[in-house]
Design a protein around this motif. Structure first.
Motif, PDB file in Angstrom:
ATOM      1  N   GLN A 175      57.017  61.413  33.615  1.00 48.76           N
ATOM      2  CA  GLN A 175      57.058  59.968  33.386  1.00 48.76           C
ATOM      3  C   GLN A 175      55.877  59.529  32.507  1.00 48.76           C
ATOM      4  O   GLN A 175      54.853  60.212  32.449  1.00 48.76           O
ATOM      5  N   PRO A 176      56.022  58.385  31.819  1.00 51.43           N
ATOM      6  CA  PRO A 176      54.916  57.876  30.993  1.00 51.43           C
ATOM      7  C   PRO A 176      53.654  57.687  31.822  1.00 51.43           C
ATOM      8  O   PRO A 176      53.686  57.002  32.855  1.00 51.43           O
ATOM      9  N   THR A 177      52.566  58.290  31.385  1.00 51.78           N
ATOM     10  CA  THR A 177      51.349  58.354  32.202  1.00 51.78           C
ATOM     11  C   THR A 177      50.151  57.843  31.431  1.00 51.78           C
ATOM     12  O   THR A 177      49.973  58.128  30.251  1.00 51.78           O
ATOM     13  N   LEU A 178      49.328  57.092  32.124  1.00 50.65           N
ATOM     14  CA  LEU A 178      48.101  56.538  31.562  1.00 50.65           C
ATOM     15  C   LEU A 178      46.928  57.066  32.365  1.00 50.65           C
ATOM     16  O   LEU A 178      46.683  56.638  33.489  1.00 50.65           O
ATOM     17  N   LYS A 179      46.230  58.035  31.812  1.00 54.39           N
ATOM     18  CA  LYS A 179      44.985  58.468  32.425  1.00 54.39           C
ATOM     19  C   LYS A 179      43.936  57.391  32.165  1.00 54.39           C
ATOM     20  O   LYS A 179      43.910  56.775  31.096  1.00 54.39           O
ATOM     21  N   TYR A 180      43.065  57.165  33.111  1.00 55.68           N
ATOM     22  CA  TYR A 180      42.098  56.105  32.890  1.00 55.68           C
ATOM     23  C   TYR A 180      40.716  56.494  33.383  1.00 55.68           C
ATOM     24  O   TYR A 180      40.548  57.354  34.240  1.00 55.68           O
ATOM     25  N   LYS A 181      39.752  55.832  32.784  1.00 58.60           N
ATOM     26  CA  LYS A 181      38.409  55.820  33.327  1.00 58.60           C
ATOM     27  C   LYS A 181      38.191  54.441  33.896  1.00 58.60           C
ATOM     28  O   LYS A 181      38.869  53.478  33.533  1.00 58.60           O
ATOM     29  N   ARG A 182      37.256  54.309  34.773  1.00 56.55           N
ATOM     30  CA  ARG A 182      37.080  53.036  35.451  1.00 56.55           C
ATOM     31  C   ARG A 182      36.087  52.141  34.734  1.00 56.55           C
ATOM     32  O   ARG A 182      35.029  52.575  34.319  1.00 56.55           O
ATOM     33  N   TYR A 183      36.475  50.879  34.612  1.00 63.39           N
ATOM     34  CA  TYR A 183      35.592  49.851  34.065  1.00 63.39           C
ATOM     35  C   TYR A 183      34.568  49.511  35.138  1.00 63.39           C
ATOM     36  O   TYR A 183      34.919  49.199  36.267  1.00 63.39           O
ATOM     37  N   HIS A 184      33.281  49.599  34.789  1.00 64.97           N
ATOM     38  CA  HIS A 184      32.224  49.417  35.788  1.00 64.97           C
ATOM     39  C   HIS A 184      32.473  50.316  37.002  1.00 64.97           C
ATOM     40  O   HIS A 184      32.246  49.930  38.140  1.00 64.97           O
ATOM     41  N   LYS A 185      33.007  51.521  36.730  1.00 55.77           N
ATOM     42  CA  LYS A 185      33.276  52.544  37.734  1.00 55.77           C
ATOM     43  C   LYS A 185      34.357  52.121  38.728  1.00 55.77           C
ATOM     44  O   LYS A 185      34.500  52.703  39.778  1.00 55.77           O
ATOM     45  N   THR A 186      35.116  51.090  38.397  1.00 58.97           N
ATOM     46  CA  THR A 186      36.121  50.624  39.342  1.00 58.97           C
ATOM     47  C   THR A 186      37.476  50.391  38.685  1.00 58.97           C
ATOM     48  O   THR A 186      38.470  50.976  39.056  1.00 58.97           O
ATOM     49  N   GLN A 189      40.846  51.313  32.736  1.00 61.38           N
ATOM     50  CA  GLN A 189      40.992  51.032  31.319  1.00 61.38           C
ATOM     51  C   GLN A 189      41.849  52.118  30.701  1.00 61.38           C
ATOM     52  O   GLN A 189      41.630  53.313  30.943  1.00 61.38           O
ATOM     53  N   VAL A 190      42.833  51.712  29.893  1.00 64.10           N
ATOM     54  CA  VAL A 190      43.808  52.651  29.344  1.00 64.10           C
ATOM     55  C   VAL A 190      43.858  52.515  27.825  1.00 64.10           C
ATOM     56  O   VAL A 190      43.547  51.460  27.265  1.00 64.10           O
ATOM     57  N   TRP A 191      44.271  53.607  27.166  1.00 67.08           N
ATOM     58  CA  TRP A 191      44.386  53.596  25.713  1.00 67.08           C
ATOM     59  C   TRP A 191      45.739  53.030  25.291  1.00 67.08           C
ATOM     60  O   TRP A 191      46.775  53.396  25.849  1.00 67.08           O
ATOM     61  N   VAL A 192      45.705  52.139  24.295  1.00 69.69           N
ATOM     62  CA  VAL A 192      46.913  51.568  23.715  1.00 69.69           C
ATOM     63  C   VAL A 192      46.859  51.799  22.207  1.00 69.69           C
ATOM     64  O   VAL A 192      45.836  51.512  21.566  1.00 69.69           O
ATOM     65  N   ASN A 193      47.944  52.305  21.647  1.00 71.83           N
ATOM     66  CA  ASN A 193      47.998  52.607  20.213  1.00 71.83           C
ATOM     67  C   ASN A 193      48.688  51.475  19.465  1.00 71.83           C
ATOM     68  O   ASN A 193      49.910  51.309  19.564  1.00 71.83           O
ATOM     69  N   PHE A 194      47.886  50.695  18.733  1.00 68.39           N
ATOM     70  CA  PHE A 194      48.412  49.685  17.835  1.00 68.39           C
ATOM     71  C   PHE A 194      48.575  50.308  16.449  1.00 68.39           C
ATOM     72  O   PHE A 194      47.976  51.350  16.170  1.00 68.39           O
ATOM     73  N   PRO A 195      49.345  49.698  15.553  1.00 68.35           N
ATOM     74  CA  PRO A 195      49.535  50.294  14.229  1.00 68.35           C
ATOM     75  C   PRO A 195      48.235  50.436  13.437  1.00 68.35           C
ATOM     76  O   PRO A 195      48.131  51.299  12.575  1.00 68.35           O
ATOM     77  N   PHE A 196      47.261  49.609  13.752  1.00 71.43           N
ATOM     78  CA  PHE A 196      46.022  49.614  12.981  1.00 71.43           C
ATOM     79  C   PHE A 196      44.871  50.315  13.684  1.00 71.43           C
ATOM     80  O   PHE A 196      43.857  50.636  13.051  1.00 71.43           O
ATOM     81  N   HIS A 197      44.980  50.557  15.014  1.00 70.40           N
ATOM     82  CA  HIS A 197      43.841  51.141  15.720  1.00 70.40           C
ATOM     83  C   HIS A 197      44.251  51.523  17.138  1.00 70.40           C
ATOM     84  O   HIS A 197      45.164  50.925  17.712  1.00 70.40           O
ATOM     85  N   ARG A 198      43.572  52.516  17.682  1.00 68.84           N
ATOM     86  CA  ARG A 198      43.733  52.877  19.083  1.00 68.84           C
ATOM     87  C   ARG A 198      42.656  52.160  19.878  1.00 68.84           C
ATOM     88  O   ARG A 198      41.462  52.295  19.586  1.00 68.84           O
ATOM     89  N   ILE A 199      43.051  51.396  20.892  1.00 67.17           N
ATOM     90  CA  ILE A 199      42.131  50.491  21.562  1.00 67.17           C
ATOM     91  C   ILE A 199      42.226  50.699  23.073  1.00 67.17           C
ATOM     92  O   ILE A 199      43.323  50.828  23.631  1.00 67.17           O
ATOM     93  N   LYS A 200      41.097  50.717  23.734  1.00 68.44           N
ATOM     94  CA  LYS A 200      41.064  50.829  25.187  1.00 68.44           C
ATOM     95  C   LYS A 200      41.073  49.422  25.789  1.00 68.44           C
ATOM     96  O   LYS A 200      40.218  48.589  25.480  1.00 68.44           O
ATOM     97  N   LEU A 201      42.061  49.172  26.656  1.00 66.45           N
ATOM     98  CA  LEU A 201      42.232  47.851  27.257  1.00 66.45           C
ATOM     99  C   LEU A 201      42.231  47.968  28.776  1.00 66.45           C
ATOM    100  O   LEU A 201      42.647  48.982  29.339  1.00 66.45           O
ATOM    101  N   LEU A 202      41.790  46.914  29.427  1.00 70.67           N
ATOM    102  CA  LEU A 202      41.868  46.827  30.875  1.00 70.67           C
ATOM    103  C   LEU A 202      43.331  46.658  31.289  1.00 70.67           C
ATOM    104  O   LEU A 202      44.038  45.804  30.752  1.00 70.67           O
ATOM    105  N   PHE A 203      43.799  47.478  32.228  1.00 66.11           N
ATOM    106  CA  PHE A 203      45.125  47.269  32.799  1.00 66.11           C
ATOM    107  C   PHE A 203      44.963  46.258  33.926  1.00 66.11           C
ATOM    108  O   PHE A 203      44.482  46.585  35.012  1.00 66.11           O
TER     109      PHE A 203
END
Length: 409
Positions: A175-186, A189-203
């Protein structure tokens, strides 16, 4: 057609990024009445957001599950059945307002067949005008940090919660999977691929009805530092202008005029799902993915493996999105002493509303003949007649100089 992103998404950017200053982490001390358990609980879904009915102090309360908050919060003043935890926490809400608050401990919280002891919240009444009694507060991501994993079936409104490691492994496979690191260790945050840049966003499941949101100040910095990236962003920019930023935080509301742009992206990829026809606004203070994603996808939060797994309702990993920013209108509360109307429009020049003659500061006064006397009237009416109504709705606006404008959506 549905209304542009529900006003709640616009206002609920408030979901705070708590910054603990207490000697102990806020989730320390949380205890569960059972161990090695699996429980299934009926939940509610509100514009993609997850609402969990629980019992507190003998009464049923509705707590949203907010992946964007480090710990719980309570909407309203401190209740007499809350007890001080002995800790304080300093945090910044969506308005960038920094305050120190007492951390309060709830009585035992009964969630299905599980009782949660020593759950802690901060309480304030800055959001009461916006939730219309739909939620009483929220669980934060501390439940995941403390050892729970969840499956939120947003199609059938069910939640499975467990403390067993690997319980969802079979469902997660392939299944589609989003590995994440924690924002402020909690917070995730996941990677999202936009046409112009790959950006890490808070889920951020607490951004009710929210889509893919980017902060303009970050876009401007990137464009300045990397002219080639700036040119790529310009390729997908359909509008640059200023708008009113409105955010409801625990301490009240903030209105500000901010620059923004609208990106129209043919495709945005996240965790193996391709979203097509995506309109992205940058009139935000934080970058995030909101709960609108969960309208078409269920979610597994595997706290032990630190990953989010999306389960498409139709098993299709290419999803038409077409989020409603293209309508180009949002609504704000008018001032309480304003006699011309209860809600004001904020209109973008690129949207359908502008082309139909609606302008910023026009008042929304009726929908299908029903007077809009306050925000809750608007919200409840939209849910009642808008969600499952294929025929156009008649919106009536009044300009500040008294002109009446009627349009169908």
């Amino acid at each position: 057609m549905k209304i542009i992103k529900t006003i709640i998404a616009f206002l609920f950017v408030f979901m705070m990024f708590l910054q603990a200053s207490a000697q102990k982490k806020p989730y320390n001390g949380i205890e569960f009445s059972r161990h090695d358990f699996v429980d299934t609980i009926k939940i509610k879904i509100w514009d993609g957001a997850i609402i969990i009915p629980v019992e507190i102090n003998g009464e049923t309360k509705n707590l949203m599950f907010d992946t964007g908050a480090e710990m719980g919060f309570w909407i309203g003043e401190e209740e007499d059945w809350m007890t001080p935890s002995g800790n304080t926490i300093t945090f910044v809400d969506s308005q960038k307002t920094r305050q120190k608050k007492a951390v309060m401990k709830l009585p035992p919280v009964k969630m299905g067949n599980i009782t949660i002891e020593n759950y802690k919240v901060v309480a304030d009444n800055g959001l009461e005008d916006y939730v219309c009694d739909k939620i009483d507060g929220a669980f934060g991501y501390d439940l995941v940090v403390r050892g729970l994993s969840f499956k939120f079936d947003t199609k059938d409104s069910l939640m499975i919660v467990t403390d067993r490691k690997g319980f969802f492994s079979k469902e997660e496979k392939g299944q589609p999977t989003l590995k994440y690191k924690r924002y402020h260790k909690t917070n995730p945050q996941v990677w999202v691929n936009f046409p112009f840049h790959r950006i890490k966003l808070l889920f951020d499941s607490g951004a009710i009805g929210g889509d893919f949101d980017l902060p303009e100040h970050l876009m401007s910095i990137w464009a300045k530092d990397d002219p080639e990236l700036g040119r790529k962003m310009d390729e997908y920019t359909v509008l640059k202008d200023t708008t009113v930023y409105n955010s409801a935080g625990l301490f009240g509301r903030l209105n500000d005029t901010v620059p923004y742009r609208i990106f129209h992206c043919p495709e945005v990829e996240m965790g193996g799902i391709t979203f097509t026809d995506v309109w992205v606004s940058t009139d935000n203070r934080t970058g995030k993915v909101g709960s609108a994603i969960l309208k078409k996808n269920s979610l597994i939060i595997d706290g032990h493996k630190r990953k989010l797994v999306l389960l498409p309702h139709d098993s299709n990993t290419v999803q038409y999105y077409g989020n409603e920013d293209k309508r180009g209108i949002k609504f704000l509360h008018a001032d309480k002493n304003d006699t011309l109307g209860a809600m004001k429009a904020v209109v973008r020049k690129s949207g359908d509303a502008y082309r139909k003659g609606i302008r910023t500061d026009d008042y929304l006064i009726r929908i299908n003949g029903v007077e809009i006397t306050d925000y809750c009237t608007y919200l409840n009416l939209k849910e009642k007649i808008g969600a499952n109504n294929d025929s156009p709705l008649r919106y009536v606006f009044r300009s500040p100089d008294g002109e009446i404008k009627e349009i169908d959506w």
